[in-house]
Design a protein around this motif. Structure first.
Motif, PDB file in Angstrom:
ATOM      1  N   GLY A 158       0.605   2.191  -1.282  1.00  0.00           N
ATOM      2  CA  GLY A 158       0.552   0.880  -0.651  1.00  0.00           C
ATOM      3  C   GLY A 158       1.420  -0.136  -1.372  1.00  0.00           C
ATOM      4  N   ARG A 159       1.474  -0.042  -2.686  1.00  0.00           N
ATOM      5  CA  ARG A 159       2.328  -0.973  -3.439  1.00  0.00           C
ATOM      6  C   ARG A 159       3.796  -0.771  -3.067  1.00  0.00           C
ATOM      7  NH1 ARG A 159       2.254  -2.239  -9.973  1.00  0.00           N
ATOM      8  NH2 ARG A 159       4.101  -3.575  -9.984  1.00  0.00           N
ATOM      9  N   VAL A 160       4.199   0.477  -2.910  1.00  0.00           N
ATOM     10  CA  VAL A 160       5.584   0.760  -2.527  1.00  0.00           C
ATOM     11  C   VAL A 160       5.889   0.178  -1.146  1.00  0.00           C
ATOM     12  CG1 VAL A 160       7.233   2.595  -1.992  1.00  0.00           C
ATOM     13  CG2 VAL A 160       5.727   2.809  -3.984  1.00  0.00           C
TER      14      VAL A 160
ATOM     15  N   ASN B 173       2.631   0.147   8.978  1.00  0.00           N
ATOM     16  CA  ASN B 173       2.497   1.078   7.847  1.00  0.00           C
ATOM     17  C   ASN B 173       1.078   1.217   7.315  1.00  0.00           C
ATOM     18  OD1 ASN B 173       5.316   2.028   6.667  1.00  0.00           O
ATOM     19  ND2 ASN B 173       5.615  -0.048   7.465  1.00  0.00           N
ATOM     20  N   PHE B 174       0.219   0.245   7.598  1.00  0.00           N
ATOM     21  CA  PHE B 174      -1.128   0.245   7.020  1.00  0.00           C
ATOM     22  C   PHE B 174      -2.197   0.325   8.102  1.00  0.00           C
ATOM     23  CE2 PHE B 174       0.966  -2.185   3.448  1.00  0.00           C
ATOM     24  CZ  PHE B 174       0.760  -1.223   2.469  1.00  0.00           C
ATOM     25  N   PRO B 175      -2.877   1.449   8.244  1.00  0.00           N
ATOM     26  CA  PRO B 175      -4.008   1.496   9.185  1.00  0.00           C
ATOM     27  C   PRO B 175      -5.113   0.504   8.815  1.00  0.00           C
ATOM     28  CG  PRO B 175      -3.933   3.477   7.794  1.00  0.00           C
ATOM     29  CD  PRO B 175      -2.656   2.746   7.568  1.00  0.00           C
TER      30      PRO B 175
ATOM     31  N   SER C 183       0.033  -9.088   1.825  1.00  0.00           N
ATOM     32  CA  SER C 183      -0.316  -7.815   2.458  1.00  0.00           C
ATOM     33  C   SER C 183      -1.449  -7.130   1.700  1.00  0.00           C
ATOM     34  CB  SER C 183       0.915  -6.912   2.482  1.00  0.00           C
ATOM     35  OG  SER C 183       0.582  -5.589   2.849  1.00  0.00           O
ATOM     36  N   TYR C 184      -1.331  -7.102   0.379  1.00  0.00           N
ATOM     37  CA  TYR C 184      -2.363  -6.484  -0.462  1.00  0.00           C
ATOM     38  C   TYR C 184      -3.702  -7.190  -0.263  1.00  0.00           C
ATOM     39  CZ  TYR C 184      -3.930  -4.122  -4.800  1.00  0.00           C
ATOM     40  OH  TYR C 184      -4.577  -3.339  -5.735  1.00  0.00           O
ATOM     41  N   GLY C 185      -3.670  -8.516  -0.217  1.00  0.00           N
ATOM     42  CA  GLY C 185      -4.898  -9.267  -0.004  1.00  0.00           C
ATOM     43  C   GLY C 185      -5.509  -9.007   1.357  1.00  0.00           C
ATOM     44  N   LEU C 186      -4.688  -8.951   2.416  1.00  0.00           N
ATOM     45  CA  LEU C 186      -5.204  -8.753   3.770  1.00  0.00           C
ATOM     46  C   LEU C 186      -5.911  -7.409   3.919  1.00  0.00           C
ATOM     47  CD1 LEU C 186      -2.257 -10.219   5.861  1.00  0.00           C
ATOM     48  CD2 LEU C 186      -4.599 -11.119   5.795  1.00  0.00           C
ATOM     49  N   ARG C 187      -5.446  -6.369   3.219  1.00  0.00           N
ATOM     50  CA  ARG C 187      -6.122  -5.082   3.341  1.00  0.00           C
ATOM     51  C   ARG C 187      -7.224  -4.893   2.304  1.00  0.00           C
ATOM     52  NH1 ARG C 187      -1.104  -3.672   1.019  1.00  0.00           N
ATOM     53  NH2 ARG C 187      -1.242  -2.342  -0.840  1.00  0.00           N
TER      54      ARG C 187
END
Length: 444
Positions: free
Chosen positions: A93-95, A436-438, A118-122
């Protein structure tokens, strides 16, 4: 042997690469922890890291006992402390955070800019669910949050856990130690003034023998450039600011240059770490090598290259005292009711006048058996006030998007960040991340 009255620590993200750092700190004779429960959703990583911890335990006659589980409710039963260090979608996910942002000419760092949003939203929905489960299963537990973005996630969890969740980061305390050393003062002889948000703060004073000695540092280029942040920001900039910025402000002050450097680099920081950790976990899983030695070798390579891709170069700071020691100091102060002062992420409660009481801020705190309370007198430099307010507004928009499931609010959060500041770019970023993120399918 440790006494049965000692405390039970649950580590969420127990298969994470840095968990042995936390366990290593618990081998200290002063540690209040008698048992450690590792929880992770990845059973393979959990087993690999457990091997490292058992090797560490063999070096101490009073090591905390070790348990592992993939069942969150089972893990939380009887917990006195819960250390949260999860990474939703892992290093992969970081990539993705980095590459989607870079495709728009934006910074994809995991806690700053597009990548951080993005990291926060997921992560916020997962942290919210964990906080609810802790409140139900272990309501008396103290939660130490290291999950990034740490300030944002701590604020999300505080909605359910109140003051029983405390965020930690090692950057402010490490900065304080480096500044004190640059001033030629004995360790522990000075009190550092620091204020801001997580990864967005400034050291504004150093009190020693009744007076502020930071001006001594600011008047000497040699002293300033003797430590990491001084070399990173340069003497002239630090002198003009009248304060020493947290290293993460590099991403704000030098944004365009960093984006150019990342676009030109053969790999991102996330790609480097992903490759390294895959190799390390493969070795740990194969049982072909001594687990502790294999992990230590990987850790040394990781530490040596910290922020190197962002222009800081290899770290030369070996005084120790990372986040694991902050966590141990926090647990000691609470478990033993021994007063301490630590820089932590807690609810503002009037400490910084530019933010509301519920906003989680990073400031010096008094800690004892009743928890952590922000000390009065913390101030953000005038030049940083608007940036702090704007970043807190972005965090609040992320929390609102996570609570409502609104894609429109997520776009607003992305567009409101000062490093993005564009609705069309924000829309494309959210589209790219959702593809990219389910974990972001909830945004509609």
């Amino acid at each position: 042997m440790r006494m049965s009255t000692e405390k039970r620590l649950v580590i969420l993200g127990g298969g994470g690469f840095r968990v042995p750092l936390v366990y290593g700190a618990l081998l200290s004779p002063s540690s209040p922890i008698g048992s450690v429960v590792l929880h992770d959703v990845d059973a393979g990583r959990l087993a690999a890291i457990a091997r490292v911890l058992h090797a560490q335990a063999a070096t101490s006659s009073s090591a905390p006992t070790i348990e592992t589980t993939t069942d969150l409710t089972e893990a939380l039963k009887g917990a006195d402390f819960v250390f949260s260090a999860i990474r939703v979608h892992g290093l992969e996910g970081r990539v993705i955070d980095e590459r989607v942002a870079l495709s728009e000419g934006m910074l994809g760092q995991e806690t700053v800019g597009a990548g951080g949003i993005s990291y926060g939203l997921r992560t916020v929905p997962v942290a919210d669910a964990i906080a609810r489960r802790i409140k139900l299963v272990a309501p008396e537990a103290w939660v130490i949050n290291f999950t990034n973005p740490a300030g944002l996630v701590t604020e999300a969890m505080a909605a359910h856990l109140g003051d029983r969740v405390i965020g930690i980061c090692d950057s402010p305390s490490a900065l304080g130690r480096r500044v004190v050393r640059a001033l030629g003062l004995p360790p522990g002889s000075a009190r550092v003034a620091y204020a801001g948000l997580n990864h967005l703060g400034w050291l504004t004073a150093v009190q020693h023998e009744g007076r502020d000695v930071l001006p001594r540092l600011l008047s000497s280029a040699e002293k300033v450039e003797s430590f990491e942040e001084g070399r990173l920001f340069g003497y002239d900039r630090i002198k003009s600011l009248g304060a020493v910025p947290n290293e993460y402000l590099h991403y704000y002050y030098d944004h365009k240059a960093l984006v150019r450097a990342e676009l030109a680099a053969p790999e991102t920081r996330g790609e480097y770490l992903l490759k390294q950790q895959r190799e390390c976990y493969a070795v740990l899983t194969s049982h072909a090598a001594a687990p502790l030695e294999a992990w230590n070798a990987a850790r040394r390579r990781r530490d040596a290259t910290y922020m190197a891709m962002e222009g800081l170069g290899e770290r030369d700071d070996a005084e120790g005292g990372g986040y694991e020691d902050v966590a141990l100091a926090l647990m000691l102060a609470i478990a033993r009711d021994e007063p301490a002062e630590l820089i932590l992420n807690v609810r503002n409660k009037g400490t910084l006048s530019l933010l509301d009481d519920e906003a989680v801020v990073e400031v010096p705190c008094a800690v004892d058996g009743s928890g952590a309370r922000p000390l009065p007198g913390a101030t953000v430099p005038d030049h940083g006030a608007e940036l702090v307010k704007r970043l807190k507004a972005t965090e609040r928009a992320v929390l609102s998007a996570a609570a409502s499931g609104s894609r429109g609010v997520a776009v607003r959060a992305m567009a409101s960040h000062p490093l993005i500041d564009s609705v069309p770019v924000a829309r494309r970023l959210i589209t790219g991340y959702q593809a990219n993120f389910p974990e972001l399918a909830y945004l509609s």
